[in-house]
Design a protein around this motif. Structure first.
Motif, PDB file in Angstrom:
ATOM      1  N   HIS A 102      -7.825  -4.856  -1.377  1.00 31.02           N
ATOM      2  CA  HIS A 102      -6.793  -3.835  -1.200  1.00 31.02           C
ATOM      3  C   HIS A 102      -5.725  -3.909  -2.289  1.00 31.02           C
ATOM      4  O   HIS A 102      -5.131  -2.885  -2.646  1.00 31.02           O
ATOM      5  CB  HIS A 102      -6.154  -3.966   0.184  1.00 31.02           C
ATOM      6  N   ALA A 103      -5.476  -5.104  -2.820  1.00 32.31           N
ATOM      7  CA  ALA A 103      -4.513  -5.231  -3.906  1.00 32.31           C
ATOM      8  C   ALA A 103      -4.977  -4.464  -5.136  1.00 32.31           C
ATOM      9  O   ALA A 103      -4.160  -3.919  -5.891  1.00 32.31           O
ATOM     10  CB  ALA A 103      -4.314  -6.712  -4.256  1.00 32.31           C
ATOM     11  N   TYR A 104      -6.280  -4.390  -5.326  1.00 30.30           N
ATOM     12  CA  TYR A 104      -6.840  -3.686  -6.483  1.00 30.30           C
ATOM     13  C   TYR A 104      -6.793  -2.178  -6.282  1.00 30.30           C
ATOM     14  O   TYR A 104      -6.586  -1.421  -7.243  1.00 30.30           O
ATOM     15  CB  TYR A 104      -8.279  -4.162  -6.739  1.00 30.30           C
ATOM     16  N   VAL A 105      -6.944  -1.731  -5.048  1.00 26.31           N
ATOM     17  CA  VAL A 105      -6.802  -0.301  -4.758  1.00 26.31           C
ATOM     18  C   VAL A 105      -5.366   0.135  -5.032  1.00 26.31           C
ATOM     19  O   VAL A 105      -5.119   1.168  -5.670  1.00 26.31           O
ATOM     20  CB  VAL A 105      -7.196   0.005  -3.302  1.00 26.31           C
ATOM     21  N   GLU A 106      -4.407  -0.662  -4.568  1.00 31.98           N
ATOM     22  CA  GLU A 106      -2.998  -0.307  -4.754  1.00 31.98           C
ATOM     23  C   GLU A 106      -2.613  -0.282  -6.224  1.00 31.98           C
ATOM     24  O   GLU A 106      -2.021   0.685  -6.718  1.00 31.98           O
ATOM     25  CB  GLU A 106      -2.098  -1.281  -4.000  1.00 31.98           C
ATOM     26  N   SER A 107      -2.955  -1.349  -6.954  1.00 30.55           N
ATOM     27  CA  SER A 107      -2.495  -1.487  -8.334  1.00 30.55           C
ATOM     28  C   SER A 107      -3.347  -0.715  -9.338  1.00 30.55           C
ATOM     29  O   SER A 107      -2.820  -0.177 -10.319  1.00 30.55           O
ATOM     30  CB  SER A 107      -2.471  -2.971  -8.727  1.00 30.55           C
ATOM     31  N   ASN A 108      -4.656  -0.680  -9.103  1.00 28.40           N
ATOM     32  CA  ASN A 108      -5.560  -0.121 -10.114  1.00 28.40           C
ATOM     33  C   ASN A 108      -5.993   1.309  -9.833  1.00 28.40           C
ATOM     34  O   ASN A 108      -6.518   1.963 -10.732  1.00 28.40           O
ATOM     35  CB  ASN A 108      -6.803  -1.007 -10.248  1.00 28.40           C
ATOM     36  N   ILE A 109      -5.802   1.783  -8.614  1.00 26.85           N
ATOM     37  CA  ILE A 109      -6.171   3.157  -8.296  1.00 26.85           C
ATOM     38  C   ILE A 109      -4.936   4.004  -7.978  1.00 26.85           C
ATOM     39  O   ILE A 109      -4.672   5.015  -8.641  1.00 26.85           O
ATOM     40  CB  ILE A 109      -7.165   3.209  -7.107  1.00 26.85           C
ATOM     41  N   ILE A 110      -4.148   3.578  -6.980  1.00 25.77           N
ATOM     42  CA  ILE A 110      -2.980   4.378  -6.592  1.00 25.77           C
ATOM     43  C   ILE A 110      -1.941   4.408  -7.717  1.00 25.77           C
ATOM     44  O   ILE A 110      -1.460   5.485  -8.113  1.00 25.77           O
ATOM     45  CB  ILE A 110      -2.366   3.838  -5.289  1.00 25.77           C
ATOM     46  N   ALA A 111      -1.580   3.234  -8.238  1.00 25.93           N
ATOM     47  CA  ALA A 111      -0.590   3.187  -9.318  1.00 25.93           C
ATOM     48  C   ALA A 111      -1.081   3.943 -10.543  1.00 25.93           C
ATOM     49  O   ALA A 111      -0.316   4.657 -11.212  1.00 25.93           O
ATOM     50  CB  ALA A 111      -0.273   1.736  -9.670  1.00 25.93           C
ATOM     51  N   TYR A 112      -2.366   3.796 -10.851  1.00 29.88           N
ATOM     52  CA  TYR A 112      -2.935   4.484 -12.013  1.00 29.88           C
ATOM     53  C   TYR A 112      -2.879   6.002 -11.832  1.00 29.88           C
ATOM     54  O   TYR A 112      -2.570   6.743 -12.781  1.00 29.88           O
ATOM     55  CB  TYR A 112      -4.378   4.023 -12.212  1.00 29.88           C
ATOM     56  N   THR A 113      -3.138   6.485 -10.621  1.00 34.54           N
ATOM     57  CA  THR A 113      -3.034   7.917 -10.341  1.00 34.54           C
ATOM     58  C   THR A 113      -1.607   8.407 -10.549  1.00 34.54           C
ATOM     59  O   THR A 113      -1.381   9.493 -11.110  1.00 34.54           O
ATOM     60  CB  THR A 113      -3.481   8.215  -8.901  1.00 34.54           C
ATOM     61  N   ASN A 114      -0.636   7.617 -10.111  1.00 30.97           N
ATOM     62  CA  ASN A 114       0.770   7.991 -10.317  1.00 30.97           C
ATOM     63  C   ASN A 114       1.109   8.106 -11.799  1.00 30.97           C
ATOM     64  O   ASN A 114       1.849   9.012 -12.202  1.00 30.97           O
ATOM     65  CB  ASN A 114       1.683   6.972  -9.641  1.00 30.97           C
ATOM     66  N   ILE A 115       0.565   7.208 -12.612  1.00 36.54           N
ATOM     67  CA  ILE A 115       0.805   7.269 -14.056  1.00 36.54           C
ATOM     68  C   ILE A 115       0.136   8.505 -14.658  1.00 36.54           C
ATOM     69  O   ILE A 115       0.738   9.226 -15.477  1.00 36.54           O
ATOM     70  CB  ILE A 115       0.296   5.989 -14.740  1.00 36.54           C
ATOM     71  N   LEU A 116      -1.102   8.781 -14.271  1.00 35.28           N
ATOM     72  CA  LEU A 116      -1.791   9.980 -14.773  1.00 35.28           C
ATOM     73  C   LEU A 116      -0.992  11.240 -14.445  1.00 35.28           C
ATOM     74  O   LEU A 116      -0.797  12.116 -15.310  1.00 35.28           O
ATOM     75  CB  LEU A 116      -3.182  10.077 -14.158  1.00 35.28           C
TER      76      LEU A 116
END
Length: 341
Positions: A102-116
């Protein structure tokens, strides 16, 4: 230029930010400074960036915040007009992904979507982001080329980074956002994370404890010195991806996409056996290691080897620091940082 560097308190983020400041760019760094590993080393990196800022007077602004919180990202982009974004923040570590996906979903997917989304909304001229050689999985076709499929990652960490590459393509295609993904190959050097192999090996050897070599020490890696990585990141960031440019796509059939999207390997283009890496460390420390040989771990990739012809062609740069020199520089830093006599 004004550049946003996410993960600025991290291993690679620190080196990239420092180099940008030294050449005169204004840098806005953002990092949650979480406790995945000892935050003190992150705080020490930030203090050095403040010192670099005082020397260069380039302008370094730091935001302590979690990129998975959309409001944090939106406020950052509302306060600054960025010429470039270099997204290095991520949850790293292959084995930890087996414990806490879940830490990888938060940092690598959700955060990445926010940056995009923030880059799209603010029309950033170029987004450069970190990927990993781990996306190649158990591929045995060496050296690894961006122009071959990378659709069978062996770890959840690698799966999230491959997802980042595909998410970037969709934004490049739909919104014309120029994006460049960089597949890093086994980065090492001063100020590294305490959970990385060279750090752990050095700590164990100095304590007279055995070091653990998995796959019975038969791994080979394309070890890449961190300052070479930083140089490659900045050169790639300086030259935005363009539609229909040669070597723009990592698709096996580049004709299927005309988006301003590209992916490059950043590696030393040199396979080094893990035992030779340890020998370089023994020489730098002036001590011999006690070695415990263990079987291959779940998710481990036996070999990595980077084809860097795409990076050379596009930005005119190839990492070239030899392992013996890079390991010596790490050891010098380690001994000084921890006050080892």
């Amino acid at each position: 230029m004004k550049v946003l560097v996410t993960g600025a308190a991290g291993f690679i983020g620190y080196h990239v930010s420092k180099r940008l400041l030294e050449r005169g760019d204004e840098v806005v760094g953002i990092d949650s400074v979480n406790s995945y590993y000892d935050p003190e080393i992150k705080e020490a990196r930030l203090r050095l960036l403040d010192e670099a800022n005082r020397r260069t007077n380039s302008g370094f602004h730091f935001i302590r915040g979690n990129l998975a919180e959309k409001g944090v990202v939106d406020a950052c982009f509302a306060a600054h007009a960025f010429d470039r974004v270099i997204h290095l923040a991520a949850q790293a570590g292959i084995r930890y992904s087996l414990e806490n996906p879940h830490a990888y979903v938060e940092s690598n997917i959700i955060a990445y979507t926010n940056i995009l989304e923030a880059c799209r909304a603010s029309r950033v001229a170029h987004l450069t982001y970190a990927s990993t050689s781990s996306v190649y999985g158990a591929n045995t076709n060496m050296p690894f080329s961006e122009h071959r499929p990378a659709d069978h990652p062996l770890q959840f960490y690698a799966a999230t980074k491959r997802a980042n590459e595909l998410m970037a393509h969709s934004y490049s295609h739909l919104f014309g956002l120029p994006t460049t993904g960089l597949r890093f190959f086994t980065v090492y050097g001063p100020w590294s994370r305490p959970d990385m192999a060279l750090f752990l090996f050095t700590k164990s050897i100095l304590a007279g404890e055995p070091i653990k070599l998995f796959n019975n020490g038969n791994h080979t890696r394309d070890f890449t010195y961190v300052e070479d990585i930083a140089e490659g990141v900045i050169r790639a960031s300086d030259q935005p991806a363009a539609p229909n440019a040669d070597w723009n796509s990592a698709d096996p059939d580049p004709a299927t996409s005309s988006a301003p999207w590209r992916i490059f390997n950043i590696g030393n283009n040199n396979r080094v056996k893990l035992t030779a890496y340890v020998e370089a460390l023994e020489e730098a420390l002036g001590r011999n290691a006690a070695i415990e040989l263990l079987p291959l771990q779940p998710g481990d990739v036996p070999d990595t080897y980077a084809d860097v012809s795409g990076l050379v062609h596009a930005v005119g740069y190839k990492p070239d620091t030899p392992v013996t020199l890079g390991v010596k520089k790490f050891v010098d830093w380690y001994l000084e940082y921890f006050g080892v006599q």
